[in-house]
Design a protein around this motif. Structure first.
Motif, mmCIF file in Angstrom:
data_model
loop_
_atom_site.group_PDB
_atom_site.id
_atom_site.type_symbol
_atom_site.label_atom_id
_atom_site.label_comp_id
_atom_site.label_asym_id
_atom_site.label_seq_id
_atom_site.Cartn_x
_atom_site.Cartn_y
_atom_site.Cartn_z
ATOM 1 N N GLY A 54 -14.849 -2.354 -5.256
ATOM 2 C CA GLY A 54 -14.434 -3.400 -6.200
ATOM 3 C C GLY A 54 -13.056 -3.203 -6.818
ATOM 4 N N TYR A 55 -12.318 -2.175 -6.359
ATOM 5 C CA TYR A 55 -10.975 -1.958 -6.904
ATOM 6 C C TYR A 55 -9.937 -2.716 -6.094
ATOM 7 N N THR A 56 -8.945 -3.291 -6.782
ATOM 8 C CA THR A 56 -7.835 -3.943 -6.095
ATOM 9 C C THR A 56 -6.811 -2.878 -5.731
ATOM 10 N N MET A 57 -6.471 -2.780 -4.456
ATOM 11 C CA MET A 57 -5.500 -1.764 -4.019
ATOM 12 C C MET A 57 -4.113 -2.153 -4.532
ATOM 13 N N THR A 71 -10.875 -5.057 4.580
ATOM 14 C CA THR A 71 -11.997 -4.612 3.745
ATOM 15 C C THR A 71 -12.826 -5.819 3.326
ATOM 16 N N ASP A 72 -14.077 -5.581 3.016
ATOM 17 C CA ASP A 72 -14.850 -6.529 2.209
ATOM 18 C C ASP A 72 -15.908 -5.723 1.462
ATOM 19 N N SER A 73 -16.852 -6.399 0.859
ATOM 20 C CA SER A 73 -17.806 -5.663 0.015
ATOM 21 C C SER A 73 -18.657 -4.692 0.841
ATOM 22 N N ARG A 74 -18.713 -4.910 2.179
ATOM 23 C CA ARG A 74 -19.531 -4.016 3.019
ATOM 24 C C ARG A 74 -18.797 -2.756 3.416
ATOM 25 N N GLY A 75 -17.467 -2.790 3.385
ATOM 26 C CA GLY A 75 -16.748 -1.578 3.775
ATOM 27 C C GLY A 75 -15.383 -1.875 4.384
ATOM 28 N N TYR A 76 -14.842 -0.858 5.060
ATOM 29 C CA TYR A 76 -13.560 -0.956 5.756
ATOM 30 C C TYR A 76 -13.854 -1.171 7.229
ATOM 31 N N PHE A 77 -13.137 -2.067 7.860
ATOM 32 C CA PHE A 77 -13.424 -2.319 9.275
ATOM 33 C C PHE A 77 -12.222 -2.980 9.964
ATOM 34 N N TYR A 78 -12.260 -3.008 11.289
ATOM 35 C CA TYR A 78 -11.253 -3.700 12.085
ATOM 36 C C TYR A 78 -11.772 -5.068 12.480
ATOM 37 N N GLY A 125 5.954 2.258 -8.286
ATOM 38 C CA GLY A 125 4.734 2.493 -9.065
ATOM 39 C C GLY A 125 3.467 2.476 -8.231
ATOM 40 N N THR A 126 3.523 1.928 -7.019
ATOM 41 C CA THR A 126 2.296 1.882 -6.217
ATOM 42 C C THR A 126 2.153 3.142 -5.375
ATOM 43 N N LYS A 127 0.897 3.448 -5.050
ATOM 44 C CA LYS A 127 0.598 4.694 -4.320
ATOM 45 C C LYS A 127 -0.587 4.437 -3.394
ATOM 46 N N LEU A 128 -0.822 5.394 -2.519
ATOM 47 C CA LEU A 128 -1.996 5.326 -1.653
ATOM 48 C C LEU A 128 -2.744 6.637 -1.813
ATOM 49 N N SER A 129 -3.939 6.561 -2.345
ATOM 50 C CA SER A 129 -4.702 7.776 -2.637
ATOM 51 C C SER A 129 -5.036 8.523 -1.350
ATOM 52 N N LEU A 130 -5.319 9.792 -1.510
ATOM 53 C CA LEU A 130 -5.662 10.664 -0.393
ATOM 54 C C LEU A 130 -6.840 10.073 0.395
ATOM 55 N N HIS A 131 -6.677 9.974 1.705
ATOM 56 C CA HIS A 131 -7.743 9.406 2.552
ATOM 57 C C HIS A 131 -7.593 9.944 3.967
ATOM 58 N N GLN A 132 -8.635 9.705 4.779
ATOM 59 C CA GLN A 132 -8.563 9.990 6.211
ATOM 60 C C GLN A 132 -8.507 8.661 6.944
#
Ligand code: SIN
Ligand code: FE2
Length: 216
Positions: A54-57, A71-78, A125-132
């Motif tokens: 529910g967070y806006t990137m 993305t949607d409420s179910r997850g990240y996908f292609y 000011g924008t960033k991308l949090s640590l992820h794989q």
């Protein structure tokens, strides 16, 4: 100011096993890459995606190529379609495909055939949090990541979120390629500092090429 590197040839810096920074590799093609980004964004505009939580990137994104990361409420996908326009994502521009293949080959990964290109737009000011990057099926193919415009500090860790991070400044035209043993390493981008880049103004772009191995 005298720019001592204006005419410098690209050079390589090893990052960790399987990962290399190709400094200024995309510099000579930057203007055409930026023009192609504008073309893509005319068809599939930049938008701030909402995470499944529910967070806006803060980073705005769009895609081109047969598949786009979303993305949607179910997850990240292609998906082959842009959920915003409901049309297919714009095709991968030829200069994107060529750059991705040239960079992968230079880093020791020949035969890279990207089927997805995520385009990130960072304002100060924008960033991308640590992820794989782990939503792909084909993990033998590397990730090819191209930086344009304002500089940013890139963090590159290990397989665990808590692994120590290397930090390196990515500048206009730099390309990072990671694969093999580092394919699933955590990475992120620290908040972009205020600035005004001659090619992009108050903006940093990143192109992330992936060969997903996903067949729709
Ligand atoms: C990403 O990990 O998707 C982007 C990295 C970057 O912006 O340099
Ligand atoms: Fe990533």
């Amino acid at each position: 100011m005298l720019d001592l590197f204006a005419d410098a040839e690209p050079w390589q810096e090893p990052l960790t096993s399987g990962a290399t920074i190709l400094r200024r590799f995309a510099l000579s093609r930057a203007a055409s890459l930026l023009a192609a980004i504008d073309e893509v964004a005319r068809i599939s505009p930049f938008r701030q995606m909402i995470t499944p939580g529910g967070y806006t990137m803060s980073v705005a994104m769009t895609n081109c190529g047969p598949l786009g990361w979303t993305t949607d409420s179910r997850g990240y996908f292609y998906s082959p379609r842009d959920p915003l326009t409901e049309a297919f994502w714009p095709p991968l521009p030829d200069i994107f495909r060529t750059l991705a293949d040239d960079a992968a080959t230079a880093a020791g990964y020949p035969d890279f055939i990207p089927d997805a290109c995520l385009i990130n737009r960072y304002l100060p000011g924008t960033k991308l949090s640590l992820h794989q990057d782990k939503d792909e099926k084909e993990l033998r193919a590397p990730i090819v990541s191209v930086s344009l415009g304002l500089p940013a500090i890139f963090q590159f860790g290990g397989l665990k979120r808590s692994d120590p991070l290397q930090r390196t400044l990515l500048e206009h035209g730099d390309v990072v390629v990671w694969g093999g043993p580092s394919r699933l390493f955590y990475h992120g981008v620290q908040p972009v500092k205020e600035g005004d880049h001659p090619a992009t103004g108050r903006c940093r772009y990143n192109l992330t090429f992936r060969q997903t191995g996903i067949v729709e």
